[in-house]
Scaffold this active site. Structure first.
Site, short mmCIF file in Angstrom:
data_model
loop_
_atom_site.label_atom_id
_atom_site.label_comp_id
_atom_site.label_asym_id
_atom_site.label_seq_id
_atom_site.Cartn_x
_atom_site.Cartn_y
_atom_site.Cartn_z
N GLY A 91 0.61 -1.22 0.03
CA GLY A 91 0.01 0.13 0.01
C GLY A 91 0.92 1.26 0.00
O GLY A 91 2.00 1.29 0.48
N GLN A 115 3.15 10.01 1.27
CA GLN A 115 4.37 9.17 1.08
C GLN A 115 5.04 9.54 -0.38
O GLN A 115 6.15 9.45 -0.47
CB GLN A 115 4.08 7.80 1.17
CG GLN A 115 3.77 7.32 2.43
CD GLN A 115 3.78 5.73 2.34
OE1 GLN A 115 2.60 5.23 2.11
NE2 GLN A 115 4.73 5.12 2.84
N CYS A 166 6.64 -0.72 6.03
CA CYS A 166 6.21 0.53 5.55
C CYS A 166 7.27 1.15 4.41
O CYS A 166 8.39 0.94 4.70
CB CYS A 166 5.95 1.68 6.53
SG CYS A 166 5.40 3.18 5.84
N LEU A 167 6.85 1.39 3.20
CA LEU A 167 7.84 1.75 2.13
C LEU A 167 8.53 3.07 2.73
O LEU A 167 9.44 3.26 2.27
CB LEU A 167 7.07 2.09 0.85
CG LEU A 167 6.47 0.83 0.25
CD1 LEU A 167 5.81 1.28 -1.00
CD2 LEU A 167 7.52 0.13 -0.21
N HIS A 208 -3.53 0.75 7.96
CA HIS A 208 -1.99 1.42 7.68
C HIS A 208 -2.14 2.52 7.00
O HIS A 208 -1.53 3.36 7.10
CB HIS A 208 -1.13 0.04 7.19
CG HIS A 208 0.33 0.68 7.16
ND1 HIS A 208 1.42 0.51 7.70
CD2 HIS A 208 0.89 1.61 6.09
CE1 HIS A 208 2.40 0.83 7.42
NE2 HIS A 208 2.04 1.83 6.38
N GLU A 209 -2.75 2.50 5.85
CA GLU A 209 -2.74 3.59 4.92
C GLU A 209 -3.84 4.75 5.52
O GLU A 209 -3.20 6.02 5.22
CB GLU A 209 -3.31 2.96 3.58
CG GLU A 209 -2.23 2.06 2.97
CD GLU A 209 -0.83 2.35 2.77
OE1 GLU A 209 -0.42 3.53 2.80
OE2 GLU A 209 -0.08 1.49 3.05
N HIS A 266 -1.74 6.60 7.60
CA HIS A 266 -0.86 7.75 7.13
C HIS A 266 -1.59 8.95 6.78
O HIS A 266 -1.10 10.13 6.84
CB HIS A 266 -0.35 7.11 5.77
CG HIS A 266 0.96 6.48 5.75
ND1 HIS A 266 2.08 6.78 6.12
CD2 HIS A 266 1.10 4.99 5.50
CE1 HIS A 266 2.92 5.84 6.11
NE2 HIS A 266 2.44 4.88 5.53
NI NI Z 1 3.29 2.89 5.40
#
Ligand code: NI
Length: 161
Positions: free
Chosen positions: A47, A52, A91-92, A133-134, A137
């Site tokens: 995701g 991000q 997480c990216l 999670h998203e 963010h």
């Molecule tokens: Ni993330």
């Protein structure tokens, strides 16, 4: 389409609240969505939230690689959660870092899709985890805020000889 740069931990945009999108059909929003999908796939991520890639808009893309993705959620709101379980998460924006945390087992989310239609999705397990999670963010919250103490792991990529 283009792969966009990922903002990493420490970048203050990750701590800001993203703003609602009211012009979903606008070309720059559609291009952003295409780029986010290309970026999450290029990074082998599950995701990605718009901030991000440096854009403070309430847009997330999720692909759990079950053949049904990628799923685009715009202005998502979690309506209900059910159950909870311990999961491992990364997480990216935190390359090579993982931690354990408690996430709901199931969630129901309302959002708009990229055509501007209101949708409602019931998700469980990894898909539910990714939605939580998203959407975190979008509120400036990161998985490390919720991790179980002492569970953060830093996995170094193997050195190439
Ligand atoms: Ni993330």
């Amino acid at each position: 389409m283009a792969i966009r740069n990922i903002r990493e931990n420490g970048d203050e945009i990750l701590r800001k609240r993203a703003k609602e999108v009211d012009n979903i059909k606008e070309e720059r929003i559609q291009i952003l969505i295409d780029d986010m999908i290309e970026t999450v796939h290029a990074m082998n991520g599950v995701g990605l939230a718009a901030q991000q890639v440096g854009v403070l808009k309430r847009i997330v893309v999720i692909d759990i690689y079950d053949g049904n993705g990628p799923v685009v959620l715009i202005n998502p709101v979690i309506l209900k959660t059910k159950g909870e379980h311990e999961v491992e998460e990364g997480c990216l924006s935190f390359p090579n870092q993982y931690a354990k945390l408690i996430r709901p087992k199931e969630v129901e989310v309302e959002a708009f899709n990229r055509e501007g239609e209101k949708i409602r999705i019931k998700a469980k397990d990894l898909f539910a985890q990714a939605i939580c999670h998203e959407t975190d963010h979008l509120n400036g919250e990161l998985f490390v805020d919720k991790m179980l103490p002492g569970t953060l792991q830093i996995v170094k990529p193997e050195e190439i000889e």
